[in-house]
Write an enzyme that holds these catalytic residues in place. Structure first.
Site, short mmCIF file in Angstrom:
data_model
loop_
_atom_site.label_atom_id
_atom_site.label_comp_id
_atom_site.label_asym_id
_atom_site.label_seq_id
_atom_site.Cartn_x
_atom_site.Cartn_y
_atom_site.Cartn_z
N GLU A 1 0.81 -1.20 0.00
CA GLU A 1 0.00 0.00 0.00
C GLU A 1 0.85 1.25 0.00
O GLU A 1 1.93 1.29 0.59
CB GLU A 1 -0.92 0.01 1.21
CG GLU A 1 -2.08 -0.90 0.99
CD GLU A 1 -3.10 -0.80 2.10
OE1 GLU A 1 -4.16 -1.40 1.95
OE2 GLU A 1 -2.83 -0.13 3.10
N CYS B 1 3.44 8.37 1.36
CA CYS B 1 4.04 7.42 2.29
C CYS B 1 4.30 6.12 1.53
O CYS B 1 3.37 5.49 1.03
CB CYS B 1 3.06 7.19 3.45
SG CYS B 1 3.67 6.01 4.64
N CYS C 1 7.94 -7.15 7.30
CA CYS C 1 9.12 -6.59 7.97
C CYS C 1 9.77 -7.71 8.76
O CYS C 1 9.07 -8.56 9.32
CB CYS C 1 8.68 -5.46 8.91
SG CYS C 1 10.08 -4.52 9.58
N CYS D 1 8.41 -4.92 16.09
CA CYS D 1 8.00 -3.88 17.05
C CYS D 1 6.60 -4.23 17.54
O CYS D 1 5.71 -4.52 16.73
CB CYS D 1 8.05 -2.52 16.39
SG CYS D 1 9.68 -2.18 15.71
N CYS E 1 3.34 -2.34 16.29
CA CYS E 1 3.20 -2.15 14.84
C CYS E 1 2.59 -3.38 14.21
O CYS E 1 3.09 -4.50 14.42
CB CYS E 1 4.56 -1.87 14.23
SG CYS E 1 4.55 -1.84 12.43
N GLU F 1 11.41 -2.01 6.86
CA GLU F 1 12.54 -1.25 7.42
C GLU F 1 13.46 -0.87 6.24
O GLU F 1 14.18 -1.71 5.72
CB GLU F 1 13.26 -2.12 8.45
CG GLU F 1 14.59 -1.59 8.95
CD GLU F 1 14.57 -0.11 9.34
OE1 GLU F 1 13.80 0.26 10.25
OE2 GLU F 1 15.31 0.69 8.72
N SER G 1 12.52 6.05 14.71
CA SER G 1 11.39 5.57 15.51
C SER G 1 11.90 5.30 16.91
O SER G 1 12.34 4.19 17.21
CB SER G 1 10.82 4.29 14.89
OG SER G 1 10.24 4.60 13.64
N LEU G 2 11.85 6.29 17.76
CA LEU G 2 12.45 6.17 19.10
C LEU G 2 11.50 5.47 20.08
O LEU G 2 11.79 4.41 20.59
CB LEU G 2 12.86 7.56 19.61
CG LEU G 2 13.71 7.56 20.86
CD1 LEU G 2 15.06 6.88 20.63
CD2 LEU G 2 13.94 8.98 21.37
N HIS G 3 10.37 6.10 20.35
CA HIS G 3 9.25 5.49 21.09
C HIS G 3 9.50 5.18 22.56
O HIS G 3 8.57 4.82 23.28
CB HIS G 3 8.73 4.23 20.41
CG HIS G 3 8.39 4.42 18.96
ND1 HIS G 3 7.71 5.51 18.49
CD2 HIS G 3 8.64 3.66 17.86
CE1 HIS G 3 7.55 5.41 17.19
NE2 HIS G 3 8.11 4.30 16.78
N CYS H 1 -0.50 4.45 10.00
CA CYS H 1 0.80 3.81 10.20
C CYS H 1 0.62 2.40 10.73
O CYS H 1 -0.19 2.17 11.61
CB CYS H 1 1.60 4.53 11.28
SG CYS H 1 2.10 6.13 10.80
N1 SAH Z 1 10.33 0.56 9.69
C1 SAH Z 1 10.51 1.97 9.69
C2 SAH Z 1 9.53 2.70 8.81
C3 SAH Z 1 8.10 2.23 8.76
S1 SAH Z 1 7.10 2.47 10.19
C4 SAH Z 1 10.42 2.48 11.12
O1 SAH Z 1 10.07 1.71 12.00
O2 SAH Z 1 10.76 3.65 11.32
C5 SAH Z 1 6.67 4.20 10.10
C6 SAH Z 1 6.32 4.80 11.46
O3 SAH Z 1 5.04 4.35 11.91
C7 SAH Z 1 7.31 4.42 12.54
O4 SAH Z 1 7.65 5.53 13.33
C8 SAH Z 1 6.51 3.42 13.32
O5 SAH Z 1 7.04 3.29 14.60
C9 SAH Z 1 5.13 4.00 13.27
N2 SAH Z 1 4.05 3.05 13.61
C10 SAH Z 1 3.98 1.73 13.35
N3 SAH Z 1 2.83 1.21 13.84
C11 SAH Z 1 2.16 2.20 14.42
C12 SAH Z 1 0.90 2.29 15.09
N4 SAH Z 1 0.11 1.23 15.24
N5 SAH Z 1 0.51 3.50 15.55
C13 SAH Z 1 1.29 4.59 15.36
N6 SAH Z 1 2.47 4.58 14.74
C14 SAH Z 1 2.91 3.39 14.28
FE1 SF4 Z 2 9.08 -2.91 10.97
FE2 SF4 Z 2 9.00 -0.21 11.36
FE3 SF4 Z 2 6.88 -1.79 12.01
FE4 SF4 Z 2 9.11 -1.92 13.47
S1 SF4 Z 2 7.75 -0.13 13.22
S2 SF4 Z 2 7.90 -3.70 12.72
S3 SF4 Z 2 10.66 -1.64 11.90
S4 SF4 Z 2 7.70 -1.46 9.94
#
Ligand code: SAH
Ligand code: SF4
Length: 421
Positions: free
Chosen positions: A143, A156, A163, A167, A170, A228, A281-283, A401
């Protein structure tokens, strides 16, 4: 992907977090399907999309284009593909008919099949794209989401199907990694979006498209779809170099952002060889919690990640690293953590993006309360960081996301269930 607004700074009061009240079911547009024979034939010929200029010249050489013409022909084709958005050699009228026919026999310019296109009430668009099988594999679907905002339009883009990372917040992380996307497939996401939006010169803008004030519809690209990007380094690099090439798609590298979960060894390479903006993506601000949320942290903990960020080339107040922070209720959203976040980033040209968690079925987290997100943002703002909070966009079409692809898989399953009765 969600769009972002500046908390407290935008003229709507900056407090637009709750889902838009006008959200209504999306509009489904019938996809312009390729006929099966064209799709098969196209898949058998190598594509010219996604090749670097030298590789493009090499391909032309193999098709018996005279050595003395290689550079010129590669330049012409580049312009047709990426500036004009040509999908057919026949359109390339500055080349002889004979050459166009030879090229058409040898190469493909096929774009992916658009399986579905959805348009949200707020102008967000989402495409489900199907790319042909590579080798013995199966066709894959990804997508791509377009988010129009005042003054810009952000696309985007996905880098992988699934992946390898896991995480925990995600949804992509729960899915199996199928394969890397090729450079061509990454670029094609941009080409398809520009075509469907009428964003190539001389094309008509479709009804209902929100045109950013600058006039260019796809003005920004973020590698924040599935996957990623730094685990598909070479293909992402080729694709982003094509996207930023001034003779073609011509997006400034400052308008392209690569988001990584923290593949530390590849960050210097990304800076040196790709040179786009970087998002991390710090979190979480403690290793213990980040190990759980973003397990790659066990390999490369926060201190190492931030060292790599500090060394990222070309940082300045005008060129900052974005730190993404997903707001998870009672997990990472305390004010002590907000203060620690500010302390960790001290001295670094940084932006902080607070992302309201997008829930998905089976997720073990909830989104923080709005009051908490505001209080967290206030701490960050007071420390001098603009901390945009992403406004949920395209909620009616599930364009969020970590929900890319998975949501449409669910939708199609339920459609199938209805069809079967
Ligand atoms: N893999 C890379 C890029 C794709 S994810 C990464 O992790 O940075 C893009 C962004 O969406 C990242 O910051 C990820 O942490 C965030 N993301 C993933 N799942 C999410 C969710 N359910 N709610 C909010 N943000 C989310
Ligand atoms: Fe992969 Fe980014 Fe999702 Fe982590 S947040 S599982 S690196 S797509």
């Amino acid at each position: 992907m969600d769009a972002r607004i500046k908390s407290g700074h935008d003229d709507t009061g900056g407090r637009r977090l709750s889902p838009p009240e006008h959200a209504r079911p999306f509009e489904m547009i019938a996809a312009p399907a390729l006929d099966a024979s064209t799709a098969v034939a196209a898949a058998e010929r190598p594509s010219l999309i996604g090749l670097s200029r030298p590789a493009l010249a090499e391909a032309l050489k193999a098709a018996d284009v005279p050595e003395a013409q290689l550079r010129m022909r590669a330049g012409q084709i580049w312009h047709w593909l990426y500036f004009r958005g040509a999908t057919d050699f026949a359109a390339m009228t500055n080349m002889s008919k004979a050459l166009r026919e030879t090229l058409a026999e040898r190469f493909s310019l096929a774009r992916p099949e658009i399986v579905a296109e959805q348009v949200s009430e707020d102008g967000t668009r989402k495409w489900l794209l199907r790319f042909p099988a590579l080798g013995a594999g199966r066709p894959v679907e990804v997508e791509t989401v377009y988010i129009p905002e005042e003054g810009r339009g952000t696309l985007c883009v996905s880098s992988q199907v699934g992946c390898t990372l896991t995480c925990t917040f995600c949804h992509t992380g729960t899915q199996r990694m199928v394969r890397n996307l090729t450079a061509g497939e990454i670029v094609q996401q941009i080409l398809v979006a520009r075509e469907r939006l009428g964003d190539f010169p001389d094309a008509a803008t479709p009804q209902g498209a929100v045109v950013p004030s600058e006039g260019r519809l796809v003005s920004n690209v973020v590698m924040m779809g599935m996957g990623e990007p730094l685990y598909n380094f070479n293909n992402v690099k080729e694709a982003l170099l094509i996207a930023s090439d001034g003779d073609g798609i011509a997006l400034s590298k400052r308008r392209i952002t690569l988001s990584t979960s923290g593949v530390v060894p590849e960050i210097p390479r990304a800076g040196a060889e790709i040179g786009t903006m970087l998002a991390i993506s710090l979190h979480a601000v403690r290793d213990e919690l980040r190990n759980e949320l973003v397990p790659i942290n066990k390999k490369w903990p926060i201190a190492e990640l931030l060292d790599a960020c500090r060394a990222y080339p070309g940082l300045s107040n005008a060129r900052r690293i974005t730190f993404e922070y997903v707001m998870l209720k009672d997990v990472n959203d305390s004010l002590a953590e907000a203060k620690e976040l500010v302390r960790l980033l001290k001295g670094m040209p940084a932006k902080i993006n607070l992302i309201p968690f997008n829930p998905w079925p089976g997720a073990r987290y909830e989104c923080s309360d709005w009051e908490r997100i505001e209080a967290f943002a206030d701490v960050v703002n007071r420390a001098g960081y603009a901390s945009p909070i992403r406004t949920p966009r395209g909620r009616d079409i599930l364009a969020a996301c970590g929900q890319l692809k998975s949501a449409s898989e669910r939708m199609r399953k339920s459609e199938r269930a209805t069809a079967v009765g």
